[in-house]
Design a protein around this motif. Structure first.
Motif, PDB file in Angstrom:
ATOM      1  N   TRP A 174       0.870  -1.113   0.041  1.00  0.00           N
ATOM      2  CA  TRP A 174       0.118  -0.056  -0.071  1.00  0.00           C
ATOM      3  C   TRP A 174       0.728   1.311   0.031  1.00  0.00           C
ATOM      4  CZ3 TRP A 174      -4.615   0.119  -1.849  1.00  0.00           C
ATOM      5  CH2 TRP A 174      -5.426  -0.567  -1.434  1.00  0.00           C
ATOM      6  N   ILE A 175       1.951   1.166   0.626  1.00  0.00           N
ATOM      7  CA  ILE A 175       2.907   2.305   0.482  1.00  0.00           C
ATOM      8  C   ILE A 175       3.327   2.830  -0.890  1.00  0.00           C
ATOM      9  CG2 ILE A 175       5.213   3.093   1.413  1.00  0.00           C
ATOM     10  CD1 ILE A 175       4.477   1.917   4.066  1.00  0.00           C
ATOM     11  N   PHE A 176       3.569   1.411  -1.448  1.00  0.00           N
ATOM     12  CA  PHE A 176       4.427   1.671  -2.840  1.00  0.00           C
ATOM     13  C   PHE A 176       3.185   2.151  -3.778  1.00  0.00           C
ATOM     14  CE2 PHE A 176       7.639  -1.952  -1.946  1.00  0.00           C
ATOM     15  CZ  PHE A 176       8.607  -1.060  -1.843  1.00  0.00           C
ATOM     16  N   ILE A 177       1.938   1.741  -3.507  1.00  0.00           N
ATOM     17  CA  ILE A 177       0.904   2.266  -4.270  1.00  0.00           C
ATOM     18  C   ILE A 177       0.603   3.651  -4.035  1.00  0.00           C
ATOM     19  CG2 ILE A 177      -1.757   2.139  -4.741  1.00  0.00           C
ATOM     20  CD1 ILE A 177      -1.389  -1.043  -3.984  1.00  0.00           C
TER      21      ILE A 177
ATOM     22  N   TYR B  33      -0.975  -3.073  -7.251  1.00  0.00           N
ATOM     23  CA  TYR B  33      -2.199  -3.805  -6.623  1.00  0.00           C
ATOM     24  C   TYR B  33      -2.545  -5.073  -7.137  1.00  0.00           C
ATOM     25  CZ  TYR B  33      -6.671  -4.717  -4.320  1.00  0.00           C
ATOM     26  OH  TYR B  33      -7.831  -5.409  -3.654  1.00  0.00           O
ATOM     27  N   GLY B  34      -2.658  -5.071  -8.300  1.00  0.00           N
ATOM     28  CA  GLY B  34      -3.063  -6.307  -9.171  1.00  0.00           C
ATOM     29  C   GLY B  34      -2.216  -7.490  -8.480  1.00  0.00           C
ATOM     30  N   PHE B  35      -0.743  -7.304  -8.876  1.00  0.00           N
ATOM     31  CA  PHE B  35       0.027  -8.282  -8.774  1.00  0.00           C
ATOM     32  C   PHE B  35       0.284  -8.548  -6.922  1.00  0.00           C
ATOM     33  CE2 PHE B  35       1.909  -7.023 -12.651  1.00  0.00           C
ATOM     34  CZ  PHE B  35       1.615  -8.225 -13.373  1.00  0.00           C
ATOM     35  N   ALA B  36       0.236  -7.528  -6.158  1.00  0.00           N
ATOM     36  CA  ALA B  36       0.218  -7.874  -4.832  1.00  0.00           C
ATOM     37  C   ALA B  36      -1.076  -8.363  -4.073  1.00  0.00           C
ATOM     38  CB  ALA B  36       0.629  -6.539  -4.132  1.00  0.00           C
ATOM     39  N   PHE B  37      -2.208  -8.181  -4.626  1.00  0.00           N
ATOM     40  CA  PHE B  37      -3.279  -8.680  -4.209  1.00  0.00           C
ATOM     41  C   PHE B  37      -4.261  -9.387  -5.240  1.00  0.00           C
ATOM     42  CE2 PHE B  37      -2.143  -4.761  -1.801  1.00  0.00           C
ATOM     43  CZ  PHE B  37      -2.087  -5.198  -0.757  1.00  0.00           C
TER      44      PHE B  37
ATOM     45  N   LEU C 111     -10.050  11.525  -9.561  1.00  0.00           N
ATOM     46  CA  LEU C 111     -11.298  10.578  -9.962  1.00  0.00           C
ATOM     47  C   LEU C 111     -10.880   9.191 -10.349  1.00  0.00           C
ATOM     48  CD1 LEU C 111     -13.395  12.881 -12.378  1.00  0.00           C
ATOM     49  CD2 LEU C 111     -13.939  12.026 -10.039  1.00  0.00           C
ATOM     50  N   MET C 112      -9.698   8.977 -11.133  1.00  0.00           N
ATOM     51  CA  MET C 112      -9.092   7.730 -11.461  1.00  0.00           C
ATOM     52  C   MET C 112      -8.769   7.087  -9.945  1.00  0.00           C
ATOM     53  SD  MET C 112      -6.563   8.628 -14.657  1.00  0.00           S
ATOM     54  CE  MET C 112      -6.318   7.101 -15.015  1.00  0.00           C
ATOM     55  N   ILE C 113      -8.094   7.854  -8.998  1.00  0.00           N
ATOM     56  CA  ILE C 113      -7.486   7.099  -8.091  1.00  0.00           C
ATOM     57  C   ILE C 113      -8.750   6.697  -7.114  1.00  0.00           C
ATOM     58  CG2 ILE C 113      -6.180   7.359  -5.805  1.00  0.00           C
ATOM     59  CD1 ILE C 113      -4.303   9.071  -7.705  1.00  0.00           C
ATOM     60  N   GLY C 114      -9.782   7.643  -7.045  1.00  0.00           N
ATOM     61  CA  GLY C 114     -10.880   7.471  -6.076  1.00  0.00           C
ATOM     62  C   GLY C 114     -11.869   6.321  -6.630  1.00  0.00           C
ATOM     63  N   TYR C 115     -11.746   6.092  -8.096  1.00  0.00           N
ATOM     64  CA  TYR C 115     -12.471   4.987  -8.410  1.00  0.00           C
ATOM     65  C   TYR C 115     -11.626   3.976  -8.310  1.00  0.00           C
ATOM     66  CZ  TYR C 115     -14.994   2.381 -12.047  1.00  0.00           C
ATOM     67  OH  TYR C 115     -15.674   1.250 -12.613  1.00  0.00           O
ATOM     68  N   PHE C 116     -10.664   3.714  -8.422  1.00  0.00           N
ATOM     69  CA  PHE C 116      -9.611   2.735  -7.938  1.00  0.00           C
ATOM     70  C   PHE C 116      -9.955   2.340  -6.489  1.00  0.00           C
ATOM     71  CE2 PHE C 116      -5.718   1.567  -5.423  1.00  0.00           C
ATOM     72  CZ  PHE C 116      -5.429   0.261  -6.342  1.00  0.00           C
ATOM     73  N   TYR C 117      -9.835   2.995  -5.559  1.00  0.00           N
ATOM     74  CA  TYR C 117     -10.225   2.776  -4.256  1.00  0.00           C
ATOM     75  C   TYR C 117     -11.645   2.208  -4.074  1.00  0.00           C
ATOM     76  CZ  TYR C 117      -5.627   4.328  -2.572  1.00  0.00           C
ATOM     77  OH  TYR C 117      -4.082   4.834  -2.320  1.00  0.00           O
TER      78      TYR C 117
END
Length: 160
Positions: free
Chosen positions: A6-9, A38-42, A150-156
């Motif tokens: 999450w720190i890296f993200i 995120y995809g590779f880690a989770f 918006l992109m980051i918000g949608y991601f979260y």
């Protein structure tokens, strides 16, 4: 380990915003890097076809806003392609030559000098074109800040 991912993200997303003010950094790629981490880690499961489609459209809009905004402002003020190139070079070089203020001074000087040297425009006209490029940069940067948020918000929203 989850905290480290999450720190890296978060760092990737933060760098994407820094890139708005240091355009030599590929900000859009750092956004994508955050998604991929995120995809590779989770898991890639939250990345539905709708999510991917929306993100691609927003990625493309970042490029379009950047180019069209500056080109429109230069044309509206009566500037040439030389002014567009000059402002772009100034935008890239400015922050490194004059930290902080160079992000505004660089495109202004680039456009003004290009119009004075290559188009033989008068000083007043060249300055007007330079001001137009700075205003376009500020406007497009604000749009890009909102778009990236918006992109980051949608991601979260998708992953949490």
């Amino acid at each position: 380990m989850d905290t480290l991912y999450w720190i890296f993200i978060g760092i990737a997303f933060a760098i994407s915003f820094v890139a708005l003010f240091y355009p030599i950094l590929p900000g859009v790629l750092f956004l994508a890097a955050g998604f991929l981490i995120y995809g590779f880690a989770f898991s890639f499961e939250p990345f539905t076809p709708l999510f991917i489609s929306v993100q691609i459209l927003l990625f493309l809009s970042l490029f379009v806003v950047d180019y069209v905004g500056n080109a429109y402002a230069v044309k509206k003020k009566g500037g040439s392609k030389a002014a567009l190139w000059g402002s772009t070079i100034g935008l890239i070089a400015g922050p490194f030559i004059i930290p902080v203020a160079g992000i505004l001074i660089g495109p202004f000087l680039g456009a003004v000098l290009a119009e004075l040297i290559f188009q033989k425009k008068g000083f007043k006209s060249a300055v007007s074109i330079g001001i137009g490029t700075v205003l376009a940069f500020i406007g497009t940067t604000l749009v890009k800040i909102v778009t990236q948020a918006l992109m980051i918000g949608y991601f979260y929203y998708q992953v949490l």
